[in-house]
Write an enzyme that holds these catalytic residues in place. Sequence first.
Site, PDB file in Angstrom:
ATOM      1  CB  VAL A  37      -0.914  -0.006   1.243  1.00  0.00           C
ATOM      2  CG1 VAL A  37      -1.782   1.244   1.286  1.00  0.00           C
ATOM      3  CG2 VAL A  37      -1.764  -1.268   1.280  1.00  0.00           C
ATOM      4  CB  CYS A  38       1.104   4.177  -2.225  1.00  0.00           C
ATOM      5  SG  CYS A  38       2.020   5.736  -2.322  1.00  0.00           S
ATOM      6  CB  ILE A  39       3.711   4.949   2.995  1.00  0.00           C
ATOM      7  CG1 ILE A  39       3.536   5.412   4.439  1.00  0.00           C
ATOM      8  CG2 ILE A  39       4.822   5.694   2.263  1.00  0.00           C
ATOM      9  CD1 ILE A  39       4.689   5.066   5.337  1.00  0.00           C
ATOM     10  CB  ALA A  58      -1.814   4.774   3.135  1.00  0.00           C
TER      11      ALA A  58
END
Length: 130
Positions: free
Chosen positions: A76-78, A81
């Site tokens: 998940v792209c930080i 997110a």
Amino acid sequence: MKFAIALFSAAHAPSSRRALLFAQAALAGGHEIVRLFFYQDGVYNAAGSVVTPQDEQDLPKQWRAFVSDNQLDGVVCIAAALRRGVLNDEEAQRYQRSAVSVEAPWALSGLGQLHDGIQDADRLICFGGA
């Protein structure tokens, strides 16, 4: 064939369901998924806080089961997110937020993980986005 899959759409979008069906078919066909990368609104597919109406398919739950059952690399792209309040325990503590919505099997990481996945794959398949 080795696939890297990037998902840009939220859990309620039709492209999220299509991405899951494609990923399931790829594995069933003997192909490999080197990385699943959830970006932009796609991060909601990894959020445990999403509540799906009873008359709809619970795609976040289905994605979680798919990634866990097949021991896939779900990233998940930080940055995406954080912008959307989709946090794991570490980020919730760092930013002093009480809500944690991302847990295993998901990993929060940067766009470099998408790049690495693309380098390891034969094909990048993208779902959703503008």
